[in-house]
Write a protein that holds these residues in place. Sequence first.
Motif, PDB file in Angstrom:
ATOM      1  N   ALA A 145     -78.638  50.898 -74.695  1.00 18.45           N
ATOM      2  CA  ALA A 145     -78.607  51.799 -73.529  1.00 18.45           C
ATOM      3  C   ALA A 145     -80.116  51.397 -72.725  1.00 18.45           C
TER       4      ALA A 145
ATOM      5  N   GLU B 246     -82.808  56.996 -86.857  1.00 18.53           N
ATOM      6  CA  GLU B 246     -81.796  58.180 -86.725  1.00 18.53           C
ATOM      7  C   GLU B 246     -82.618  59.597 -86.815  1.00 18.53           C
TER       8      GLU B 246
ATOM      9  N   LEU C  17     -83.416  58.791 -72.493  1.00 20.69           N
ATOM     10  CA  LEU C  17     -82.141  57.847 -72.295  1.00 20.69           C
ATOM     11  C   LEU C  17     -81.161  58.864 -71.913  1.00 20.69           C
ATOM     12  N   GLY C  18     -81.363  60.061 -71.695  1.00 18.27           N
ATOM     13  CA  GLY C  18     -80.017  60.997 -71.288  1.00 18.27           C
ATOM     14  C   GLY C  18     -80.071  62.123 -72.102  1.00 18.27           C
ATOM     15  N   GLU C  19     -78.813  62.834 -71.758  1.00 17.64           N
ATOM     16  CA  GLU C  19     -78.664  64.453 -72.328  1.00 17.64           C
ATOM     17  C   GLU C  19     -78.089  64.290 -73.592  1.00 17.64           C
ATOM     18  N   THR C  20     -77.244  63.137 -73.755  1.00 16.61           N
ATOM     19  CA  THR C  20     -76.485  63.102 -75.109  1.00 16.61           C
ATOM     20  C   THR C  20     -77.494  62.555 -76.058  1.00 16.61           C
ATOM     21  N   VAL C  21     -77.060  62.915 -77.496  1.00 19.60           N
ATOM     22  CA  VAL C  21     -77.629  62.399 -78.416  1.00 19.60           C
ATOM     23  C   VAL C  21     -76.967  61.197 -79.051  1.00 19.60           C
ATOM     24  N   LEU C  22     -77.975  59.705 -78.723  1.00 20.32           N
ATOM     25  CA  LEU C  22     -77.296  58.579 -79.175  1.00 20.32           C
ATOM     26  C   LEU C  22     -77.631  58.129 -80.364  1.00 20.32           C
ATOM     27  N   ARG C  23     -76.690  57.541 -81.128  1.00 23.84           N
ATOM     28  CA  ARG C  23     -77.180  56.922 -82.558  1.00 23.84           C
ATOM     29  C   ARG C  23     -78.176  55.830 -81.913  1.00 23.84           C
TER      30      ARG C  23
ATOM     31  N   GLU D   2     -78.668  52.765 -82.419  1.00 17.82           N
ATOM     32  CA  GLU D   2     -78.212  51.371 -82.075  1.00 17.82           C
ATOM     33  C   GLU D   2     -77.642  51.538 -80.466  1.00 17.82           C
ATOM     34  N   THR D   3     -76.915  52.735 -80.323  1.00 11.96           N
ATOM     35  CA  THR D   3     -76.566  53.008 -79.040  1.00 11.96           C
ATOM     36  C   THR D   3     -77.846  53.134 -78.059  1.00 11.96           C
TER      37      THR D   3
END
Lengths: 226, 226
Positions: free
Chosen positions: A216, A186, A203-209, A211-212
Amino acid sequence: MSGLPAGSPGPHVFVESLEHLQVVDGDLSHLAKSLRMRDGDPLTVSDGEGRWCHAEFASTGVLAATSEIFIVPEPERATTVAFSLTKQSKPEWVIQKLTELGVSNIVALTSERTIVRWDGDKVEKAMQRWERIVVEAAMQSHRVRLPNLDGIVPSTDWLSRPEVAIAHFGGDPVGQQHFSIAIGPEGGWSPNEVSVAMRTVTLGETVLRAETAAVAAGVLLTRKNL
Amino acid sequence: MSGLPAGSPGPHVFVESLEHLQVVDGDLSHLAKSLRMRDGDPLTVSDGEGRWCHAEFASTGVLAATSEIFIVPEPERATTVAFSLTKQSKPEWVIQKLTELGVSNIVALTSERTIVRWDGDKVEKAMQRWERIVVEAAMQSHRVRLPNLDGIVPSTDWLSRPEVAIAHFGGDPVGQQHFSIAIGPEGGWSPNEVSVAMRTVTLGETVLRAETAAVAAGVLLTRKNL
């Protein structure tokens, strides 16, 4: 059905050898009790190493094959997702989802920002639990090859491998050239971990947890080029 | 940072209006207690409709903006994932993950094989709970637009829309032409549901649990063309 058991009637189970279709007790009770299978019901059976056949259920646990044995060749590119263990991380869940997605190798890392200590007995118990999750998820998803589960590996040993790309803000989009992605905790990778890595992906523009992000990465590695 | 708050220092919070940065009580206590923010600590603030700015935390709940207001244009293609509610389904989890991934529209369906009854009071309570999950996941992932949450919609109303592709064995790979995917329940779509759908996509060769399929669809719609 593209030579794979997905889409065939009935559930999917693993046996030691396709020469003798003996289902282990835990799986037999799952088939008989949870899925209420009766003698003669169809299912598919695999040795977890790329070979599978159709069969009929038998409450004795020794199944009868009803087809020839099909052999699924190894994928051209084995895919790997390594994920960092953290206090908040949900390793069981990540391992289940990566197995369902068909990832070839799943690696649990201790990163420099992993706070929880993983040693001897704890590691052994966790690995046993995780191995069982792998088998159950592989049954559920009708895989013919069980993924390799590696753990618990110190992050810097892993991240310095030339084929490994770390998921990190500002990296390259996941492309054909990537087949092994490592996901940080995290709090992100330490500067030292970033410095040893040879490749970086985003892995893209949003912040992922965490585990997500692992899931992904699994989706992109196994499905982006479909 | 590509004009987005991801990567900016500090957490991310939503306010009613960027003219007056008033944080609601629940979020204020999250920032102060769970994240231990102190007066003057940096964070980002958004109105959930594409506008955001940098700000400084204040324990009073009224923040001070420290930048101009940035406006993020609407995405060219709004993405939609509709998922079927079932007894085993984990709607909270699916809604959280789809929000993190940046999906524009999230739709909860009752499919013909949904057994659990969803009516009046139960729907209203579920929607309230889900709306809160959306806001929390949007904060966590630093979104500047809150997704639309629709529910609970009867599957056949939804599946007959010309832009909707159902995830179903043997469909087309997810491509540029797809921006709306519907995921069936564990038992799959009914023949009637399949017959009303205008498009079909495949999510790959392994059999995915319903909730994994919803997340895989979200990953492919938001990240496949990165």
